[in-house]
Design a protein around this motif. Structure first.
Motif, PDB file in Angstrom:
ATOM      1  N   GLU A 320       0.820  -1.216   0.000  1.00 20.36           N
ATOM      2  CA  GLU A 320       0.000   0.000   0.000  1.00 20.36           C
ATOM      3  C   GLU A 320       0.851   1.262   0.000  1.00 20.36           C
ATOM      4  OE1 GLU A 320      -0.539  -2.591   1.821  1.00 20.36           O
ATOM      5  OE2 GLU A 320      -2.634  -3.227   1.571  1.00 20.36           O
ATOM      6  N   HIS A 323       0.946   2.879  -3.436  1.00 20.39           N
ATOM      7  CA  HIS A 323      -0.273   3.350  -4.091  1.00 20.39           C
ATOM      8  C   HIS A 323      -0.285   4.857  -4.295  1.00 20.39           C
ATOM      9  CE1 HIS A 323      -2.673  -0.482  -2.821  1.00 20.39           C
ATOM     10  NE2 HIS A 323      -1.781  -0.708  -3.769  1.00 20.39           N
ATOM     11  N   THR A 326       1.154   5.334  -7.971  1.00 20.82           N
ATOM     12  CA  THR A 326       0.560   4.692  -9.144  1.00 20.82           C
ATOM     13  C   THR A 326      -0.953   4.761  -9.038  1.00 20.82           C
ATOM     14  OG1 THR A 326       0.332   2.593 -10.345  1.00 20.82           O
ATOM     15  CG2 THR A 326       0.767   2.451  -7.989  1.00 20.82           C
ATOM     16  N   PRO A 327      -1.655   5.000 -10.152  1.00 23.31           N
ATOM     17  CA  PRO A 327      -3.120   5.100 -10.087  1.00 23.31           C
ATOM     18  C   PRO A 327      -3.809   3.747  -9.922  1.00 23.31           C
ATOM     19  CG  PRO A 327      -2.350   5.359 -12.340  1.00 23.31           C
ATOM     20  CD  PRO A 327      -1.134   5.318 -11.477  1.00 23.31           C
ATOM     21  N   THR A 328      -3.106   2.654 -10.230  1.00 24.64           N
ATOM     22  CA  THR A 328      -3.724   1.337 -10.152  1.00 24.64           C
ATOM     23  C   THR A 328      -3.569   0.751  -8.766  1.00 24.64           C
ATOM     24  OG1 THR A 328      -3.677  -0.912 -11.024  1.00 24.64           O
ATOM     25  CG2 THR A 328      -1.609   0.283 -11.010  1.00 24.64           C
ATOM     26  N   LYS A 329      -4.546  -0.042  -8.353  1.00 24.08           N
ATOM     27  CA  LYS A 329      -4.503  -0.712  -7.066  1.00 24.08           C
ATOM     28  C   LYS A 329      -4.071  -2.172  -7.197  1.00 24.08           C
ATOM     29  CE  LYS A 329      -6.055   2.953  -5.019  1.00 24.08           C
ATOM     30  NZ  LYS A 329      -5.173   3.777  -4.166  1.00 24.08           N
ATOM     31  N   SER A 330      -3.612  -2.556  -8.382  1.00 23.58           N
ATOM     32  CA  SER A 330      -3.195  -3.939  -8.614  1.00 23.58           C
ATOM     33  C   SER A 330      -1.708  -4.148  -8.394  1.00 23.58           C
ATOM     34  CB  SER A 330      -3.561  -4.369 -10.034  1.00 23.58           C
ATOM     35  OG  SER A 330      -2.907  -3.551 -10.989  1.00 23.58           O
ATOM     36  N   GLU A 331      -1.030  -3.181  -7.783  1.00 18.52           N
ATOM     37  CA  GLU A 331       0.401  -3.298  -7.531  1.00 18.52           C
ATOM     38  C   GLU A 331       0.653  -4.429  -6.538  1.00 18.52           C
ATOM     39  OE1 GLU A 331       4.237  -1.672  -8.502  1.00 18.52           O
ATOM     40  OE2 GLU A 331       2.224  -1.211  -9.245  1.00 18.52           O
ATOM     41  N   ARG A 332       1.664  -5.243  -6.821  1.00 15.69           N
ATOM     42  CA  ARG A 332       2.031  -6.328  -5.907  1.00 15.69           C
ATOM     43  C   ARG A 332       3.524  -6.590  -6.019  1.00 15.69           C
ATOM     44  NH1 ARG A 332       0.763 -12.379  -7.999  1.00 15.69           N
ATOM     45  NH2 ARG A 332       1.937 -12.312  -9.926  1.00 15.69           N
ATOM     46  N   ASN A 351       5.352  -4.504  -9.437  1.00 12.69           N
ATOM     47  CA  ASN A 351       5.014  -4.344 -10.847  1.00 12.69           C
ATOM     48  C   ASN A 351       5.638  -3.098 -11.459  1.00 12.69           C
ATOM     49  OD1 ASN A 351       2.490  -5.671  -9.401  1.00 12.69           O
ATOM     50  ND2 ASN A 351       2.572  -6.429 -11.498  1.00 12.69           N
ATOM     51  N   ASP A 374       8.334  -5.090 -17.640  1.00 11.27           N
ATOM     52  CA  ASP A 374       7.124  -5.901 -17.710  1.00 11.27           C
ATOM     53  C   ASP A 374       7.275  -7.116 -16.795  1.00 11.27           C
ATOM     54  OD1 ASP A 374       4.744  -7.084 -18.373  1.00 11.27           O
ATOM     55  OD2 ASP A 374       5.466  -7.913 -20.276  1.00 11.27           O
ATOM     56  N   ARG A 375       6.623  -7.088 -15.638  1.00 10.38           N
ATOM     57  CA  ARG A 375       6.590  -8.189 -14.675  1.00 10.38           C
ATOM     58  C   ARG A 375       7.967  -8.789 -14.414  1.00 10.38           C
ATOM     59  NH1 ARG A 375       2.045 -11.659 -17.595  1.00 10.38           N
ATOM     60  NH2 ARG A 375       3.318 -10.951 -19.351  1.00 10.38           N
TER      61      ARG A 375
END
Length: 912
Positions: A320, A323, A326-332, A351, A374-375
């Motif tokens: 978190e 966040h 980055t605008p996306t919440k799919s960061e991991r 990511n 990329d990943r």
């Protein structure tokens, strides 16, 4: 603005404008060159073997749950069941293609003036393959087994090895006397295995001995690592979050009793052990203490302290925190690694970001970079002195000793970036190179992230990058360009001492890279430190990108004998027909059409005579200005749809010069492909039976692309080589149709017109089964009225017209011949009713031909080999089968009612 040290890292490099954690550009020259470019002249081919390649893998483009739900139409899997199965199979089945090539396939172990290279091998990568690289003088010698192949060691498992980790033994250790020079840890999906690496000095031969393993039956292995503190200890993390500690000392003392390792399960009280919502356990590492661990999950990084009696778990970092950038919440989080200058530091990649952290500072990263990869799943931290070794001058020697480089990237995407960091510059004025501050423990980013070309043969100038992107876009959608391009599957950096023996020193130093390519080649190349990134490589600039030469996954042990290539055929006409743009595309392609077939080349007399003979046998002469439509029903012996009859009429109405474009001798197609060095498309041979195109009874030609004799192939006429829609458009072009330029001519409308004509004639010459009749609704009426009659109405009609109940999709049983539904054009069927005749009994000894089957059913049967005779036991067996079929027909009321309605009387034959 003045920022404190604790708040510098909240301004990520590559996103923030002049981030305070990045050393100013004016001070960077004191650090020395931090960019590494490959030297094309140093590229050396070391070895090639199919054993270096991974096994063939089929990469699904769908997630496992979606793949299960859409791949079994006969017995579909419910989406809920598919999702539950996917959740039990582990994260490797998630829709993350990069995880397939997550780990480095090469692992190095140094010993004296040699390097032992380890990698997974065999058909399923279940064995450990290895060989030795010896440096003798200034030459590199490859040591293989007595057969000239790699060494192999059995792993005690049939599962594919995903990662191999090696750890050397200190030369001063007592165990050195037993010829053991290191240990290996090989992890698979559900197990971990340990090996000892030995070197026999008298035989000068390396060997790998299997020590034992542990199978985890209930959960997958997420990660494994060696302890940097205690040589014989290793740690294994499962996808459930469970941790196991293994001590090789215990098993070496008891190796004769059991090779099944048990390990010590670490009782870690996870306070946030819920792995729902896609949370996945990633990695584990030892920290500064042998019993203090760093464990990463996709959302949290934990510090596990086992040094005291009670295990203490604390949170080092949460995703978190990213966040805000980055605008996306799919960061991991994706990867974790130990970092220098001591055991307190670690790096973690997500990511979009790369973070350098300290276990003593929770929730406060030291440096943050935006990587733009990329990943990325592979990460390794190296000392700068490893990459700037063997230099001609020592101006930047100290900065090389205190600096570090993080190598982050993905083998699947082929992109790797270098991130440099080290001690901060002194606050007072002075030269960093001449008098650094050893007491300054803060760390800063030394340079912006930059890409390093691991393959060593790519040109990154604008023209080559554009060509590469265009080549990727030209591939079909279902093919990943990574599967077609030569890629790096693994690499290792040679020790500085050995590298200095192989090459001359460079001004600012460099390193020697050994890489494994997807083509099965092992290569060596030298990289040098430079001030600028050399984006243009003269040796690679003119070569261009070839995406049809290599395949990423090829079959393992057996040497591949043929050229690794795939032939792609342009299907632009099929795509245009599917989209309804065939007319426009063909008109565009034929801007200057040749109307005279004689100008294209001589007419093949054999093909011409064959087509004339075929048409004449079906009652359609060579001069077909207005052929009788009844002639196209003579070919209907078995059941056929009216749409097929309409297509036969369209085929027969084409001029012979166009028909000759669609049919050819098979030998000529092979010879033409051989002259152009292409692969000929295989087409079916035209049957010798009297029938109209596109022909119902087919067979393969008597020869193929490989090894044919011209004498055998001369008699084979194959086709159609061109589809009917293309020929219809060519016919209109030859006739000078004015609607073509406007796009008004439609092949579908032409076929629909013939379909209506055939339907109208079929209603006149056929007896229709009405829906009002009591046939159990197994057949329904097609058409009951006709304006034209082609046969004598006083005689029984020779054709039966019907629509099976299985095709009945609407409430009406009739088909309106004035409106054509494209989804129902194949539903109307017609077949020729067998004429009433009497088959006389023959003697038991006389052979009987196919006429013995004339009384089997209403449909007139057709045989491809009418000369075959039945006699002896075959005749008796056939009579038994006919008797059983007749008994079954007598028990079906609808069949008896149908035969009675049309006056069909069963002929008198054998056995009845």
């Amino acid at each position: 603005m003045d920022f404190s040290e604790d708040w510098k890292s909240f301004f990520p490099v590559s996103i923030s404008c002049s981030p305070p954690v990045l050393i100013p550009s004016s001070a960077r020259p004191t650090l020395g060159p931090l960019i590494f470019n490959p030297i094309p002249q140093t590229l050396t081919h070391v070895f090639f073997s199919p054993s270096l390649l991974p096994p063939p893998l089929h990469i699904p483009q769908l997630s496992l749950s979606r793949f299960l739900a859409t791949s079994c139409p006969g017995a579909p899997v419910l989406p809920s069941t598919a999702s539950s199965i996917a959740s039990l199979c582990g994260s490797q089945f998630q829709n993350d293609i990069a995880s397939i090539l997550q780990y480095n396939r090469l692992e190095f172990l140094k010993y004296d003036n040699s390097v032992f290279v380890f990698f997974p091998t065999s058909v399923n990568s279940e064995k450990v393959g290895f060989f030795a690289l010896h440096v003798e003088g200034s030459n590199l010698r490859l040591q293989l087994d007595s057969n000239g192949d790699i060494f192999r060691a059995a792993s005690g498992t049939c599962s594919s090895i995903s990662r191999i980790l090696a750890i050397p033994i200190d030369h001063d250790d007592d165990i050195r006397k037993s010829s053991t020079i290191g240990y290996l840890l090989a992890s698979t999906l559900y197990s971990a295995h340990w090996f000892s690496v030995q070197y026999n000095s008298s035989l000068e031969r390396p060997s790998v001995v299997y020590m034992g393993g542990k199978i985890f039956k209930t959960c997958c292995v997420a990660h494994a690592c060696w302890s940097p503190h205690i040589l014989e200890e290793s740690l294994v993390l499962l996808e459930s979050g469970e941790l196991f500690l293994f001590d090789l000392k215990y098993y070496m003392k008891n190796s004769s009793s059991n090779v099944n390792f048990k390990g010590t399960r670490l009782r870690v009280p996870w306070h946030e052990s819920n792995c729902s919502d896609g949370k996945v356990w990633l990695s584990c590492e030892f920290s500064w203490h042998p019993r203090i661990l760093i464990v990463a999950r996709s959302d949290v990084v934990f510090l596990v302290d086992l040094s005291a009696d009670n295990c203490v778990v604390s949170c080092l970092l949460k995703v978190e925190l990213l966040h805000m950038y980055t605008p996306t919440k799919s960061e991991r989080f994706l990867a974790l690694s130990r970092a220098g200058p001591d055991g307190f530091y670690f790096t973690v990649a997500s990511n979009g970001f790369l973070l350098l952290c300290d276990v003593r500072k929770h929730m406060r990263p030291i440096i943050q970079w935006a990587h733009g990869l990329d990943r990325p799943c592979f990460m390794n931290v190296l000392n700068l002195s490893t990459l700037r070794s063997h230099s001609m001058e020592d101006t930047f020697k100290f900065s090389s000793e205190v600096g570090f480089c993080i190598l982050l990237g993905s083998f699947w995407s082929g992109e790797f970036n270098v991130f440099c960091y080290g001690s901060s510059l002194p606050s007072q004025k002075g030269s960093f190179a001449s008098k650094p501050s050893k007491t300054n423990k803060t760390l800063d980013a030394w340079e912006l992230p930059y890409e390093i070309v691991l393959c060593g043969r790519d040109c990154h100038c604008g023209s080559c990058l554009l060509k590469e992107e265009l080549s990727k876009a030209a591939l079909p959608e279902w093919i990943d360009w990574q599967m077609k391009k030569e890629m790096v599957l693994g690499f290792g950096i040679m020790n500085n001492d050995l590298a200095s023996l192989l090459c001359e020193p460079y001004k600012y130093g460099g390193f020697t890279l050994v890489r494994l390519m997807s083509s099965g080649k092992l290569e060596l190349q030298r990289y040098e430190a430079s001030w600028v990134h050399d984006r243009k490589s003269e040796d690679c600039h003119e070569q261009g990108l070839s995406l049809d030469k290599y395949l990423l996954f090829t079959v393992g042990d057996e040497k591949y004998k043929y050229r690794k290539s795939v032939v792609f055929h342009k299907l632009n006409f099929i795509d245009a027909y599917r989209r309804g743009n065939l007319t426009k595309l063909l008109v565009k392609e034929l801007k200057d059409p040749c109307m005279d077939a004689q100008e294209e080349g001589p007419v093949d007399s054999d093909v011409h005579d064959f087509l004339c003979e075929k048409l004449n046998a079906c009652g359609v002469g060579p001069f077909r200005s207005s052929p009788a439509i009844i002639a196209f029903f003579k070919d209907v012996k078995p059941s056929a749809s009216l749409h097929d009859v309409a297509l036969r009429k369209l085929w027969a109405e084409l001029p012979l010069d166009l028909l000759q474009l669609a049919f050819s001798k098979h030998s000529e197609s092979l010879d033409g492909a051989a002259d152009q060095k292409k692969v000929a498309l295989e087409s079916l041979a035209v049957s010798s039976c009297p029938e109209l195109p596109p022909f119902f009874l087919r067979k393969s030609p008597s020869c193929s692309n490989k090894g044919y004799t011209k004498a055998r192939c001369d008699g084979d006429i194959v086709g159609p080589l061109l589809p009917l829609p293309i020929l219809l458009l060519l016919h209109e072009i030859y006739d000078g149709c004015s609607d073509l330029e406007d796009g008004k001519f439609s092949v579908e409308e032409e076929i629909d017109t013939k379909y209506k004509e055939i339907m109208k004639t079929a209603g006149a010459i056929s007896a229709s089964i009405s829906d009002s009749e009591s046939f159990g609704n197994h057949e329904v009426s097609l058409a009951d009225d006709a304006d034209e009659t082609w046969v004598d109405p006083s005689k029984p009609k020779p054709f039966l017209l019907y629509r099976p109940a299985a095709f009945k999709c609407s409430g009406t049983s009739d088909v309106n011949e004035n409106s054509i539904d494209r989804h129902e054009i194949h539903d109307a069927l017609v077949f020729h009713v067998m004429e009433e005749k009497t088959v006389s009994n023959k003697l038991e000894s006389e052979p009987v031909g196919p006429e013995i089957s004339d009384d089997l059913c209403l449909v007139e049967l057709r045989f491809n080999s009418p000369s075959k005779k039945f006699e002896g036991g075959a005749l008796k067996a056939f009579d038994i089968l006919k008797r059983q079929l007749s008994k079954w027909q007598e028990g079906v009321d609808s069949y008896k009612e149908l035969t009675g309605r049309f006056g069909f009387v069963k002929p008198v034959g054998r056995g009845f």
